[in-house]
Design an enzyme around this catalytic site. Structure first.
Site, mmCIF file in Angstrom:
data_model
loop_
_atom_site.group_PDB
_atom_site.id
_atom_site.type_symbol
_atom_site.label_atom_id
_atom_site.label_comp_id
_atom_site.label_asym_id
_atom_site.label_seq_id
_atom_site.Cartn_x
_atom_site.Cartn_y
_atom_site.Cartn_z
ATOM 1 C CD GLU A 1 -2.611 0.985 2.750
ATOM 2 O OE1 GLU A 1 -2.252 0.141 3.602
ATOM 3 O OE2 GLU A 1 -3.607 1.718 2.909
ATOM 4 C CD GLU B 1 12.359 4.900 33.497
ATOM 5 O OE1 GLU B 1 13.255 4.307 34.084
ATOM 6 O OE2 GLU B 1 12.562 5.679 32.543
ATOM 7 C CB CYS C 1 -4.532 -2.014 3.961
ATOM 8 S SG CYS C 1 -3.623 -2.293 5.508
ATOM 9 C CG ASN D 1 13.601 16.995 38.508
ATOM 10 O OD1 ASN D 1 13.624 15.769 38.419
ATOM 11 N ND2 ASN D 1 12.502 17.669 38.770
ATOM 12 C CB SER E 1 -0.653 -4.412 8.151
ATOM 13 O OG SER E 1 -1.056 -4.935 9.373
ATOM 14 C CB SER F 1 21.324 3.169 29.538
ATOM 15 O OG SER F 1 21.983 2.595 30.641
ATOM 16 C CE LYS G 1 -6.997 1.249 3.680
ATOM 17 N NZ LYS G 1 -5.811 1.759 4.418
ATOM 18 C CG LEU H 1 26.377 3.784 27.897
ATOM 19 C CD1 LEU H 1 27.635 3.020 27.506
ATOM 20 C CD2 LEU H 1 25.135 3.046 27.391
#
Lengths: 578, 578
Positions: free
Chosen positions: A44, A423, A152, A394, A179, A324, A116, A318
């Site tokens: 498609e 998270e 599809c 932070n 898809s 990570s 379609k 890392l």
């Protein structure tokens, strides 16, 4: 019986790259022609890429797509492939609007167009925004075989055009698809394709895209089934592939049966192919295991995001932790170790093992590795602004984000954000800190699944006699953000197994409070988790894109307001006090 | 003739706050009842707020909405308001799916339900994702008056249910709406409402929401027109208001006319209201000027975002430039000076005038003001990481972003991002730097319009005998990001007037390359601007929400892929070299 050699071209194209995609199509048609195929099916919107989103509304792009299609037909004939009938998806535009369309190219001309019918408008799809639905059917006679086309979603809806093709009668159905991959969707897909082939009373050629496009990844998994639903051929997942099959068709489908749809018929070649010895009778690739499939999805989407956006390398922090480490392993599998830059950014709260685990990961995978302590930077902010508590925590995460962005700007790497779905769901991340990045490889992977994939990837390496990429200690140690002394994730969050179970029901299942209690969760846990999820919406909006692998990923799949006072379990009887 | 006193309750509700919104509705019904109204009309989905996005798909929320509606009917009767027929928008759910619905509450019961027929799925709207379309019509006899109902988009589509109400005949049409503000939309709206009233052959009560919801702001502007389209009453914009009107209706509309739609009829009270002296014959608020209207939209949406998300104060960087000055002035108008914290964050490249203009702005507006030089922080990053050029420039912007986030975390202020639409369009901003924020007040205001609004706001202050908030020098000086010595915006960007003209045609108009040349722009300029716009998509995705005021705002209005190789003017004939 009539013979026909068909090919499904499972290609990886780029959204908007009409010229480049045309090149890809020409290349695969040449291969198909060399292999003696009589009919080739592309996915498609192969010429434009998929999904093109609001590019569908831009007239200049639609006109360019139509012009590129005509040029493509000419190029194929010039390349000596004009006798191969090629079904190619593209964007059309007529007086009624933009169309998700497929055309057949033959002897240098566009000989048929199919629009379609069913336009999905749920989940990640907005096709009613973008396209006008088709209502007609194009049926072609190719080498004496009556061929119908459906695109599809047309095979996902009961009573769609496939049913009608079955009623009026065709010898073969071709289906271009885009898809997107989702866990376990391949099982559903095969069953569905088999069912529609039985409805059509004809073999069905299901050609699917492969490759990544922003948050979506296409797994290919192109399929050929017989009229009775038997699987005849299946392409491998996540690689470009030309799936060739020699079909024996009964032929002689009726022509001119009346239909509710407007049926446009055209004969390209009434003469069947002279008898030949089949070379491609059955060719069934084994589907990947659940873990291998998810890993391949994450690798493919990451690779394509990086390359299709013009980057050659990535940089990531890392920490010595599992997230990570898994992102680094994915990046190495996607781009090669030489294109991956790992940075350890210890603070005064970083443990010795987080530094050594990060170094060990770099050693095992061979990625570039440097250490950039953040003490000086953190001290500059904390001291001058008098920050304490969460504000101080932070700042550490943000100094790391700024360091990665600095290295990205200086050296041209794309930054990877290493956060997982758990998270992201509960907001356990620092906006402009660890959330910094151009792409987030495991954004749609729950924490417990991150561990499972890590174990699977290590085991796969061992099985192949290679060094497992992820240090065992990164998998087994209790997770910590290390933003204050002795901090553990479990200080702020429920046990990850339990948390992921609730998230699975609330986010993927969209289940309400009563339903969650009925599922056996404690009311306090449910309220706590749901509150965290609802309040983190603003963070998710500014999070980078990442590969969708579940039924419902954060992003286009789940569109909730930021300003939202609804709290599950309060059903409006008690006004919330904030 | 039959008399009827009607009221349009232009209320400000909060998405998801079923209990709080019910309180709002009860309060305004009391007022209407005290004023002797017989029929009150609330906006579309007044009980749930609008747009609720994917909350529409959550069964628990839909059930809570239905239950809240039933409770509301009871509360109104208990409050002695049961005799006032109240039309209230809410979310319904039946076997066919979720419904954008309006109900009539009367004598403690839900006596009628009307579902929206036409579901907009363009621009910012995704209603086909969320709702199932209605197909029936509810017609009520209220005090001898035949009343039909149509919801929002139903009056924007030709041949919709209004036409059918005109055919079968009613005395009055009520229309609950949630029609977001856009520049100059009020002119279009009045014309449309007048046209539909003529079609219905009956007066039309157009009740619209007021207030902000994430990026959308509703301006109210509720309208009553006579059967011939004459304007009878109009509510003021951007304030909660009860618009009362005494109508003289012919009465005697036919009952039982056959219809293509299923018509559900119910008589609440056949007896007309006994004759009374009208008190509210005409009540037409003057629409605001273009500038006043835009300013009010920006102020309202900012205020509601802050308050509805539980914040009491905002913090923003004051650079001495026009963008931050306008954002500060908006914040002061929205929240009061005491809730606004301005921070000047000079670097070594900051000019003397940028510091003095920032201080002067603070003095004029009375906001809290502090100076946080960023030299130490910048030096820590640049020195350790060896950053140069653009990487060094970005570090400055990011140290400012981190400083604001640090103050936000420490003191609980919401951070405002001060970027304008022109910058956002061409990517002239630093991600995680000046793009940091929870809300971006002028995100949808082009740079040239920022200047115009600043001048307008200052003039308005002078006219009222107040101190103009924005220093003249911030308006008149050439704009600069001051990230390197002597830098000016015009070093990197075309002249703003020209740039905004191109953006207007490319972004709002969605015009292609040829079209832009035909409009008189130079090919080089067009290619340069379009290239910048297309490449900045990734930055826009991570940008905070901000008030939509134009026809096409960045965000839900314009959904383009990040990975997108399409370049206008290259139409696929020439592969792009990157």
């Amino acid at each position: 019986m009539v013979q026909l050699r068909v090919g499904l071209a499972q290609v990886n194209v780029t959204v908007g790259d009409l010229a480049g995609n045309a090149d890809v199509i020409v290349r695969w048609v040449r291969r198909g022609a060399e292999a003696g195929a009589h009919l080739l099916v592309f996915p498609e919107m192969a010429l434009t890429g998929y999904p093109i989103e609001d590019l569908a509304l831009r007239e200049s792009f639609a006109e360019a797509s139509k012009a590129a299609l005509v040029r493509l037909a000419g190029r194929l004939a010039d390349a000596g492939c004009g006798e191969v009938a090629c079904c190619v998806g593209y964007l059309d535009l007529d007086g009624q609007g933009a169309r998700d369309a497929a055309a057949v190219l033959y002897r240098g001309e566009v000989v048929a167009r199919q629009f379609k019918h069913h336009l999905p408008n749920y989940g990640v799809f907005d096709e009613r925004r973008h396209f006008t639905a088709g209502a007609g059917l194009a049926v072609l006679t190719i080498r004496g075989v009556e061929v119908g086309m459906v695109i599809c979603e047309d095979i996902w809806q009961d009573g769609g055009p496939v049913t009608e093709l079955g009623r009026i009668g065709v010898d073969l159905v071709v289906s271009p698809n885009a898809s997107p991959y989702e866990r376990k969707k391949d099982d559903v897909r095969l069953e569905l394709v088999a069912k529609r082939a039985r409805e059509a009373g004809a073999p069905l050629l299901y050609a699917n895209l492969v490759g990544g496009q922003d948050e979506l990844v296409f797994d290919g998994d192109s399929i050929v089934v017989a009229a009775d639903g038997t699987l005849l051929a299946r392409a491998p997942q996540f690689v470009e592939h030309l799936l060739l099959v020699d079909l024996d068709l009964p032929g002689g489908a009726p022509r001119g049966e009346p239909s509710e749809f407007t049926v446009t018929r055209r004969t390209l070649s009434a003469e069947p192919v002279p008898g030949y010895p089949p070379e491609y009778p059955r060719n069934i690739a084994e589907p990947l295991s659940d873990e291998a499939e998810e890993w391949a999805a994450l690798v493919t989407c990451l690779r394509d995001y990086v390359h299709k956006n013009g980057f050659r390398s990535v940089v990531l922090g890392l920490s010595g932790g599992i997230d990570s480490a898994v992102c680094a392993a994915l990046a190495v599998d996607a781009l090669g170790a030489d294109a991956v830059y790992g940075v350890s950014m210890p603070s005064v709260y970083s443990s010795e093992h987080s530094r050594s685990d990060a170094a060990e990961l770099a050693r095992r995978t061979g990625v570039h590795y440097e250490v950039q302590p953040i003490e000086t930077m953190v001290a500059a902010f904390v001291g001058q602004l008098g920050l304490t508590g969460l504000a101080e925590e932070n700042v550490q995460a943000r100094c790391r984000g700024m360091t990665l962005m600095g290295l990205s700007n200086q050296h041209g790497h794309l930054v990877l954000a290493t956060g997982n779905k758990t998270e992201l769901a509960v907001g356990y991340s620092t906006i402009y800190g660890d959330a910094v990045g151009g792409f987030a490889p495991i954004k749609d992977v729950l924490k417990t699944r991150v561990w499972e994939l890590a174990r699977w990837r290590n085991a796969a390496a061992e099985w192949r006699g290679e060094t497992p990429p992820i240090p065992e200690s990164s998998i087994s140690k209790p997770p910590s953000a290390e933003l204050r002394p002795g901090q553990l994730d479990t200080d702020s969050l429920p046990d990850y197994k339990l948390l992921d179970d609730v998230l699975d029901d609330y986010v993927e299942g969209d289940r309400g409070y009563e339903d969650l209690l009925a599922a056996g969760f404690e009311p306090e846990l449910v309220q706590r988790v749901l509150r965290m999820v609802d309040r983190a919406e603003f963070k998710r909006r500014q999070y980078p894109p990442g590969t969708k692998i579940t039924f419902k990923a954060f992003g286009r799949d789940r569109r909730l307001p930021i300003t939202n006072a609804w709290r599950e379990g309060q059903d409006g009887t008690v006004p919330e006090t904030t």
